[in-house]
Design a protein around this motif. Structure first.
Motif, PDB file in Angstrom:
ATOM      1  N   ILE A 190     -18.238  20.342 -14.931  1.00 14.85           N
ATOM      2  CA  ILE A 190     -18.237  20.925 -16.273  1.00 14.85           C
ATOM      3  C   ILE A 190     -19.231  20.171 -17.153  1.00 14.85           C
ATOM      4  N   ILE A 191     -20.163  20.886 -17.742  1.00 14.64           N
ATOM      5  CA  ILE A 191     -21.185  20.274 -18.591  1.00 14.64           C
ATOM      6  C   ILE A 191     -20.609  20.045 -19.986  1.00 14.64           C
ATOM      7  N   ARG A 192     -20.664  18.800 -20.443  1.00 14.23           N
ATOM      8  CA  ARG A 192     -20.165  18.462 -21.781  1.00 14.23           C
ATOM      9  C   ARG A 192     -21.288  18.221 -22.773  1.00 14.23           C
ATOM     10  N   GLY A 193     -22.452  17.857 -22.285  1.00 14.92           N
ATOM     11  CA  GLY A 193     -23.596  17.617 -23.145  1.00 14.92           C
ATOM     12  C   GLY A 193     -24.876  17.730 -22.349  1.00 14.92           C
ATOM     13  N   GLY A 194     -25.963  18.132 -23.011  1.00 19.45           N
ATOM     14  CA  GLY A 194     -27.213  18.333 -22.303  1.00 19.45           C
ATOM     15  C   GLY A 194     -27.235  19.675 -21.593  1.00 19.45           C
ATOM     16  N   ALA A 195     -27.913  19.735 -20.472  1.00 19.38           N
ATOM     17  CA  ALA A 195     -28.032  20.988 -19.726  1.00 19.38           C
ATOM     18  C   ALA A 195     -28.359  20.682 -18.274  1.00 19.38           C
ATOM     19  N   VAL A 196     -28.192  21.689 -17.433  1.00 24.59           N
ATOM     20  CA  VAL A 196     -28.473  21.553 -16.003  1.00 24.59           C
ATOM     21  C   VAL A 196     -29.302  22.750 -15.546  1.00 24.59           C
ATOM     22  N   GLN A 197     -30.384  22.464 -14.844  1.00 31.54           N
ATOM     23  CA  GLN A 197     -31.189  23.511 -14.219  1.00 31.54           C
ATOM     24  C   GLN A 197     -30.681  23.708 -12.796  1.00 31.54           C
TER      25      GLN A 197
END
Length: 226
Positions: free
Chosen positions: A51-58
Protein backbone atom coordinates in the motif's frame (compact mmCIF):
# COMPACT_ATOMS: atom_id res chain seq x y z
CA UNK A 1 1.87 15.56 -4.35
CA UNK A 2 1.56 13.10 -7.23
CA UNK A 3 -0.71 14.53 -9.89
CA UNK A 4 -0.45 11.65 -12.32
CA UNK A 5 -2.02 8.28 -11.71
CA UNK A 6 -2.13 6.34 -14.97
CA UNK A 7 -4.29 3.60 -13.57
CA UNK A 8 -7.89 4.55 -14.34
CA UNK A 9 -9.31 2.80 -11.27
CA UNK A 10 -9.91 3.88 -7.66
CA UNK A 11 -7.35 3.36 -4.93
CA UNK A 12 -7.93 1.17 -1.91
CA UNK A 13 -8.08 4.20 0.38
CA UNK A 14 -11.17 5.52 -1.43
CA UNK A 15 -13.00 2.21 -0.96
CA UNK A 16 -12.49 1.75 2.78
CA UNK A 17 -13.39 3.85 5.78
CA UNK A 18 -10.46 6.06 6.88
CA UNK A 19 -10.31 4.14 10.17
CA UNK A 20 -10.13 0.74 8.45
CA UNK A 21 -7.53 1.92 5.95
CA UNK A 22 -5.30 3.44 8.64
CA UNK A 23 -5.50 0.35 10.85
CA UNK A 24 -4.63 -1.95 7.95
CA UNK A 25 -1.63 0.15 6.98
CA UNK A 26 -0.46 0.43 10.60
CA UNK A 27 -0.44 -3.39 10.85
CA UNK A 28 1.94 -3.65 7.92
CA UNK A 29 5.68 -3.16 7.71
CA UNK A 30 6.58 0.35 6.54
CA UNK A 31 9.45 0.66 4.07
CA UNK A 32 11.06 3.81 2.70
CA UNK A 33 12.37 3.94 -0.88
CA UNK A 34 14.52 6.58 -2.54
CA UNK A 35 13.69 7.87 -6.00
CA UNK A 36 14.45 5.18 -8.58
CA UNK A 37 14.72 2.37 -6.01
CA UNK A 38 13.43 -1.06 -7.02
CA UNK A 39 10.42 -2.05 -4.91
CA UNK A 40 9.78 -5.41 -6.56
CA UNK A 41 10.85 -7.35 -9.64
CA UNK A 42 8.93 -9.41 -12.15
CA UNK A 43 8.71 -12.98 -10.85
CA UNK A 44 8.98 -11.96 -7.19
CA UNK A 45 7.07 -14.65 -5.29
CA UNK A 46 6.84 -12.69 -2.03
CA UNK A 47 3.13 -12.64 -1.12
CA UNK A 48 1.33 -9.69 0.40
CA UNK A 49 -0.38 -6.38 -0.28
CA UNK A 50 1.76 -3.28 -0.86
CA UNK A 51 0.00 0.00 0.00
CA UNK A 52 1.48 3.34 -1.08
CA UNK A 53 1.36 5.95 1.68
CA UNK A 54 3.54 8.62 0.11
CA UNK A 55 5.28 9.25 -3.19
CA UNK A 56 4.46 7.06 -6.18
CA UNK A 57 5.37 3.80 -7.88
CA UNK A 58 5.91 3.13 -11.57
CA UNK A 59 4.70 -0.31 -12.60
CA UNK A 60 6.16 -1.75 -15.80
CA UNK A 61 8.75 -3.95 -17.45
CA UNK A 62 11.87 -3.37 -19.57
CA UNK A 63 11.33 -3.04 -23.30
CA UNK A 64 13.38 -4.83 -25.95
CA UNK A 65 15.49 -1.70 -26.43
CA UNK A 66 16.28 -1.33 -22.73
CA UNK A 67 13.62 1.29 -22.06
CA UNK A 68 11.14 0.92 -19.20
CA UNK A 69 7.59 0.48 -20.53
CA UNK A 70 5.20 1.81 -17.90
CA UNK A 71 1.90 0.02 -17.35
CA UNK A 72 0.69 2.35 -14.61
CA UNK A 73 1.80 4.96 -12.14
CA UNK A 74 0.23 4.59 -8.71
CA UNK A 75 -0.01 7.28 -6.06
CA UNK A 76 -0.89 7.46 -2.37
CA UNK A 77 -3.82 5.26 -1.38
CA UNK A 78 -3.30 2.79 -4.22
CA UNK A 79 -2.00 -0.73 -3.70
CA UNK A 80 -0.49 -3.59 -5.66
CA UNK A 81 0.30 -7.25 -5.06
CA UNK A 82 -3.29 -8.41 -4.61
CA UNK A 83 -2.76 -11.24 -7.14
CA UNK A 84 -0.26 -12.80 -4.74
CA UNK A 85 -2.98 -12.95 -2.08
CA UNK A 86 -5.86 -14.37 -4.10
CA UNK A 87 -4.15 -16.25 -6.94
CA UNK A 88 -0.92 -17.41 -5.29
CA UNK A 89 0.78 -15.87 -8.33
CA UNK A 90 4.18 -14.21 -8.66
CA UNK A 91 4.38 -10.49 -9.32
CA UNK A 92 4.20 -9.76 -13.02
CA UNK A 93 5.97 -6.38 -13.20
CA UNK A 94 8.85 -4.40 -11.84
CA UNK A 95 7.89 -1.59 -9.46
CA UNK A 96 10.14 1.46 -9.17
CA UNK A 97 9.79 4.32 -6.68
CA UNK A 98 9.02 7.70 -8.25
CA UNK A 99 10.34 10.25 -5.79
CA UNK A 100 10.78 9.50 -2.08
CA UNK A 101 8.18 6.80 -1.44
CA UNK A 102 6.65 5.14 1.61
CA UNK A 103 4.98 1.73 1.33
CA UNK A 104 3.24 -0.37 3.96
CA UNK A 105 3.70 -4.06 3.14
CA UNK A 106 0.84 -6.13 4.58
CA UNK A 107 1.55 -9.86 4.97
CA UNK A 108 -1.04 -12.52 4.04
CA UNK A 109 -1.51 -13.40 7.74
CA UNK A 110 -2.28 -9.78 8.64
CA UNK A 111 -4.61 -9.43 5.68
CA UNK A 112 -6.53 -12.59 6.64
CA UNK A 113 -6.94 -11.36 10.19
CA UNK A 114 -8.45 -8.08 9.01
CA UNK A 115 -10.61 -9.73 6.34
CA UNK A 116 -12.10 -12.20 8.83
CA UNK A 117 -12.95 -9.36 11.21
CA UNK A 118 -14.48 -7.18 8.49
CA UNK A 119 -15.60 -8.68 5.12
CA UNK A 120 -15.83 -5.19 3.58
CA UNK A 121 -12.05 -5.35 3.09
CA UNK A 122 -12.22 -8.27 0.65
CA UNK A 123 -15.24 -6.76 -1.11
CA UNK A 124 -13.27 -3.56 -1.61
CA UNK A 125 -10.27 -5.46 -3.01
CA UNK A 126 -12.48 -7.48 -5.37
CA UNK A 127 -14.23 -4.33 -6.60
CA UNK A 128 -10.90 -2.62 -7.15
CA UNK A 129 -9.55 -5.62 -9.09
CA UNK A 130 -12.68 -5.75 -11.27
CA UNK A 131 -12.35 -2.07 -12.13
CA UNK A 132 -8.67 -2.51 -12.92
CA UNK A 133 -9.51 -5.39 -15.24
CA UNK A 134 -12.21 -3.29 -16.89
CA UNK A 135 -9.72 -0.46 -17.47
CA UNK A 136 -7.12 -2.91 -18.78
CA UNK A 137 -9.56 -4.44 -21.29
CA UNK A 138 -10.55 -0.96 -22.46
CA UNK A 139 -6.89 0.03 -22.84
CA UNK A 140 -6.10 -3.17 -24.77
CA UNK A 141 -8.99 -2.50 -27.13
CA UNK A 142 -7.80 1.08 -27.64
CA UNK A 143 -4.29 -0.13 -28.55
CA UNK A 144 -5.69 -2.39 -31.26
CA UNK A 145 -8.38 -0.08 -32.62
CA UNK A 146 -7.66 3.62 -32.14
CA UNK A 147 -5.05 6.02 -33.57
CA UNK A 148 -2.39 7.06 -31.09
CA UNK A 149 -3.69 10.63 -30.79
CA UNK A 150 -7.10 9.33 -29.66
CA UNK A 151 -5.46 6.98 -27.16
CA UNK A 152 -3.45 9.89 -25.78
CA UNK A 153 -6.57 12.07 -25.58
CA UNK A 154 -8.39 9.38 -23.58
CA UNK A 155 -5.48 9.08 -21.16
CA UNK A 156 -5.27 12.83 -20.63
CA UNK A 157 -9.01 13.11 -20.05
CA UNK A 158 -8.96 10.25 -17.54
CA UNK A 159 -5.97 11.52 -15.57
CA UNK A 160 -6.42 15.30 -15.64
CA UNK A 161 -6.76 16.93 -12.22
CA UNK A 162 -8.15 20.47 -12.22
CA UNK A 163 -7.46 20.73 -15.93
CA UNK A 164 -3.85 19.53 -15.80
CA UNK A 165 -1.92 16.29 -16.15
CA UNK A 166 1.40 16.44 -14.30
CA UNK A 167 3.36 14.20 -16.65
CA UNK A 168 6.26 14.66 -19.02
CA UNK A 169 6.05 13.58 -22.64
CA UNK A 170 8.57 10.85 -21.81
CA UNK A 171 6.21 9.43 -19.17
CA UNK A 172 3.28 9.49 -21.58
CA UNK A 173 5.42 7.80 -24.24
CA UNK A 174 6.42 5.09 -21.75
CA UNK A 175 2.76 4.42 -21.02
CA UNK A 176 2.15 3.49 -24.65
CA UNK A 177 5.54 1.97 -25.38
CA UNK A 178 6.25 4.48 -28.17
CA UNK A 179 8.87 7.16 -28.78
CA UNK A 180 8.74 10.70 -27.42
CA UNK A 181 8.61 11.87 -31.06
CA UNK A 182 5.41 9.90 -31.65
CA UNK A 183 3.81 11.38 -28.54
CA UNK A 184 4.93 14.85 -29.57
CA UNK A 185 3.22 14.40 -32.94
CA UNK A 186 -0.01 13.26 -31.24
CA UNK A 187 0.04 16.19 -28.81
CA UNK A 188 0.67 18.71 -31.63
CA UNK A 189 -2.42 17.37 -33.40
CA UNK A 190 -4.48 17.87 -30.24
CA UNK A 191 -3.02 21.34 -29.77
CA UNK A 192 -4.02 22.32 -33.29
CA UNK A 193 -7.60 21.53 -32.30
CA UNK A 194 -7.10 23.61 -29.11
CA UNK A 195 -7.87 20.60 -26.94
CA UNK A 196 -4.60 20.51 -24.97
CA UNK A 197 -1.65 22.77 -24.30
CA UNK A 198 1.84 21.52 -23.54
CA UNK A 199 3.73 23.19 -20.74
CA UNK A 200 6.76 22.67 -18.56
CA UNK A 201 6.44 19.33 -16.75
CA UNK A 202 2.81 18.83 -17.68
CA UNK A 203 -0.06 19.05 -20.14
CA UNK A 204 -3.08 21.33 -19.71
CA UNK A 205 -6.60 20.24 -20.62
CA UNK A 206 -8.49 23.57 -20.73
CA UNK A 207 -11.91 22.15 -21.61
CA UNK A 208 -12.54 18.56 -20.55
CA UNK A 209 -16.05 18.53 -22.03
CA UNK A 210 -14.72 19.55 -25.44
CA UNK A 211 -12.03 16.87 -25.28
CA UNK A 212 -14.64 14.27 -24.30
CA UNK A 213 -16.79 15.22 -27.32
CA UNK A 214 -13.78 15.01 -29.61
CA UNK A 215 -12.97 11.53 -28.32
CA UNK A 216 -16.57 10.35 -28.61
CA UNK A 217 -16.66 11.32 -32.29
CA UNK A 218 -13.62 9.16 -32.98
CA UNK A 219 -13.98 6.22 -30.62
CA UNK A 220 -17.55 4.99 -31.16
CA UNK A 221 -17.71 1.20 -31.44
CA UNK A 222 -19.68 -0.45 -34.18
CA UNK A 223 -22.86 -2.29 -33.06
CA UNK A 224 -22.40 -5.91 -32.08
CA UNK A 225 -24.03 -8.17 -34.74
CA UNK A 226 -27.14 -9.97 -33.53
Amino acid sequence: MVGLVFLEAPGLASMLSPEMFDRLCAAGTRMSYADGALVQTRGDARPGLSIIRGGAVQIGNPGHDGSFVITSILGPGHCFGEMTLFGDLPRTHDAIAKGATLIDHVSPAVYERFAEADPTLTRAIMTMMARRLHALLEFTDDLRRLPLKVQVAKLLLATACDGRVDATQEEVAARFGVSRVAIGTALRALERDRLVKRGYGGIDVPDGAALARWIEQRAVLAPIPG
